[in-house]
Design a protein around this motif. Structure first.
Motif, PDB file in Angstrom:
ATOM      1  N   PHE A  14       0.844  -1.144   0.061  1.00 48.52           N
ATOM      2  CA  PHE A  14      -0.191  -0.026   0.030  1.00 48.52           C
ATOM      3  C   PHE A  14       0.785   1.146   0.125  1.00 48.52           C
ATOM      4  CE2 PHE A  14      -2.303   3.197   2.599  1.00 48.52           C
ATOM      5  CZ  PHE A  14      -3.533   3.493   1.432  1.00 48.52           C
ATOM      6  N   CYS A  15       2.179   1.110   0.731  1.00 48.44           N
ATOM      7  CA  CYS A  15       2.874   2.345   0.849  1.00 48.44           C
ATOM      8  C   CYS A  15       3.689   2.557  -0.229  1.00 48.44           C
ATOM      9  CB  CYS A  15       3.862   2.194   2.113  1.00 48.44           C
ATOM     10  SG  CYS A  15       2.914   2.110   3.651  1.00 48.44           S
ATOM     11  N   LEU A  17       2.213   2.513  -3.340  1.00 46.58           N
ATOM     12  CA  LEU A  17       1.280   3.481  -4.288  1.00 46.58           C
ATOM     13  C   LEU A  17       1.888   5.036  -4.340  1.00 46.58           C
ATOM     14  CD1 LEU A  17      -1.991   1.997  -3.165  1.00 46.58           C
ATOM     15  CD2 LEU A  17      -0.653   1.368  -5.291  1.00 46.58           C
ATOM     16  N   PRO A  18       1.327   5.507  -5.534  1.00 45.43           N
ATOM     17  CA  PRO A  18       1.570   7.074  -5.300  1.00 45.43           C
ATOM     18  C   PRO A  18       1.109   7.781  -4.205  1.00 45.43           C
ATOM     19  CG  PRO A  18       1.035   6.293  -7.593  1.00 45.43           C
ATOM     20  CD  PRO A  18       0.780   5.181  -6.499  1.00 45.43           C
ATOM     21  N   LEU A  21      -2.559   9.029  -4.692  1.00 41.76           N
ATOM     22  CA  LEU A  21      -3.460   7.821  -4.615  1.00 41.76           C
ATOM     23  C   LEU A  21      -3.657   7.529  -3.249  1.00 41.76           C
ATOM     24  CD1 LEU A  21      -5.499   5.943  -6.032  1.00 41.76           C
ATOM     25  CD2 LEU A  21      -3.390   4.504  -6.393  1.00 41.76           C
ATOM     26  N   ILE A  22      -2.564   7.265  -2.373  1.00 37.52           N
ATOM     27  CA  ILE A  22      -2.994   6.938  -0.852  1.00 37.52           C
ATOM     28  C   ILE A  22      -3.406   8.123  -0.247  1.00 37.52           C
ATOM     29  CG2 ILE A  22      -1.615   6.914   1.199  1.00 37.52           C
ATOM     30  CD1 ILE A  22       0.905   5.859  -0.290  1.00 37.52           C
TER      31      ILE A  22
END
Length: 398
Positions: A14-15, A17-18, A21-22
């Motif tokens: 998850f981390c 990701l851009p 997006l987060i």
């Protein structure tokens, strides 16, 4: 061990990701989920703590509407259950640890109202009121009002209002005091009460229009609700110094029996629920023609607002029969609460039948003149001891 490894792997993915997006994903979560997420790792905590993120999230969150129900477990932990129209599930908020510092064992709590991150509870034994902020895990005793200490039965939902800011709140309630409608205001900033006697208006132009179609920057608090007449106090949101008495009459009563705010099946054919200058009438009759009046069946819901002069209750709309057929169920007792916010009237009816609680959430769009029903998932509260229900504005990040 395998579960722990999966959580760690998913978090790392998850981390990666851009960052935009987060932030977008987190911004669309409700606050209880964000509080869980920010304990995952330092990176996610830094995203949630960013000032720009907090500001943007709080702006979006302020438009959300929450429904909170207080559930007491017998001699065990206390629990707040919350549901928002932005999600599809109930959230549990444990408050027992927060309450333990000020609430002695065996005390009987009743949930009064909520706004933002503040929740008010009445203590029946000590006859006090406390404010709880589950987000900051703080609790505060409110000093007795000018009327003195009060038990839980003294508080009327339609006669109270909580206004919250980022780090403070104001608690308002209306009562007859020395035979005069009086407004009582508590400010958490000063930790003091004020009492202001409401004045009788001389012309119809002295108060804001009470009609539901013309929502204004005024608060309406119920003082007395009778079968043919109500007494309310109208007060400005920012100016509490000039409360005005409003006396709308109701000519739709007839000879039917009625109750205010709470109905037990064997005593009433209708009951009235008041809030924000409006009135909801719930009509019922014997379930399937059963002569046992302890079991009732919902047959109609009506929304009433004040006339342009504020001197009369006027019918605004009825819930369509087709929708009534979808939501009606037998009940033994029923309670309700209402709220008008951003042009939408919201009503909740909470009923119990043979130990099973059922909650109906209805909305009426005052512009489109359309009723809608918000289906709620099972709250799993069978045989629970319920002690308060209220609508509230959105929770916010500190």
């Amino acid at each position: 061990m395998e579960t722990r490894r999966n959580i760690t792997t998913n978090t790392v993915g998850f981390c990666l990701l851009p960052s935009e997006l987060i932030q977008y994903i987190i911004a669309n979560l409700v606050l209880p989920d964000i509080f869980v997420l920010r304990t995952v790792n330092k990176f996610i905590t830094s995203v949630i703590s960013d000032r720009d993120f907090v500001r943007d999230y709080n702006i979006r969150s302020s438009s959300a509407t929450w429904l909170f129900v207080y559930k007491k477990r017998w001699h065990r932990d206390a629990m707040l259950h919350g549901f928002t129209d932005c999600s599809n599930r109930w959230f549990g908020i444990l408050i027992a640890d927060v309450l333990r510092s000020v609430v002695p064992p065996g005390e009987d709590l009743y949930f009064l109202t909520a706004a933002g991150n503040y929740f008010l509870f009445a203590l029946n034994t000590s006859q006090q009121v406390i404010s709880v902020n589950p987000m900051t895990k703080t609790v505060k005793k409110i000093p007795p009002s000018p009327l003195g200490r009060r038990g839980t039965s003294s508080w009327r939902r339609s006669g109270i209002k909580l206004l919250s800011g980022s780090d403070s709140f104001r608690f308002l309630f209306a009562e007859l005091y020395e035979d005069y409608p009086t407004l009582f205001v508590y400010s958490s900033d000063t930790d003091k009460w004020r009492s202001i006697r409401a004045g009788e208006r001389e012309t119809d132009n002295e108060i804001p229009r009470g009609n539901i179609k013309t929502e204004s920057d005024f608060i309406y608090l119920s003082v007395v609700n009778g079968q043919s007449e109500s007494i309310l106090i109208a007060v400005g949101v920012e100016d509490f110094d000039r409360p005005v008495v409003v006396r709308p009459r109701f000519d739709g009563g007839g000879i039917e029996r009625f109750a205010v705010g709470f109905s037990s099946g064997h005593t009433s054919d209708r009951f009235h629920v008041y809030g924000d200058g409006n009135m909801m009438i719930v009509r019922s009759d014997s379930s399937n023609g059963d002569t046992d009046r302890r079991v009732r069946m919902l047959k109609g819901v009506e929304l009433w607002g004040m006339s342009q002069s504020g001197r009369q209750w006027e019918l605004v709309s009825r819930v369509p029969e087709g929708l009534i057929e979808e939501i009606k169920k037998p009940y033994g007792v029923m309670m309700g609460c209402v709220m008008l916010k951003n042009g939408t009237f919201r009503a909740v009816l909470m009923s119990n039948y043979e130990g099973v609680w059922d909650i109906i959430w209805l909305c009426y769009d005052t512009e489109e003149k359309i009723w809608s029903w918000v289906p709620l998932p099972d709250c799993k509260m069978k045989n629970s001891n319920m002690a308060g229900i209220t609508f509230s504005s959105g929770l916010t990040l500190a």
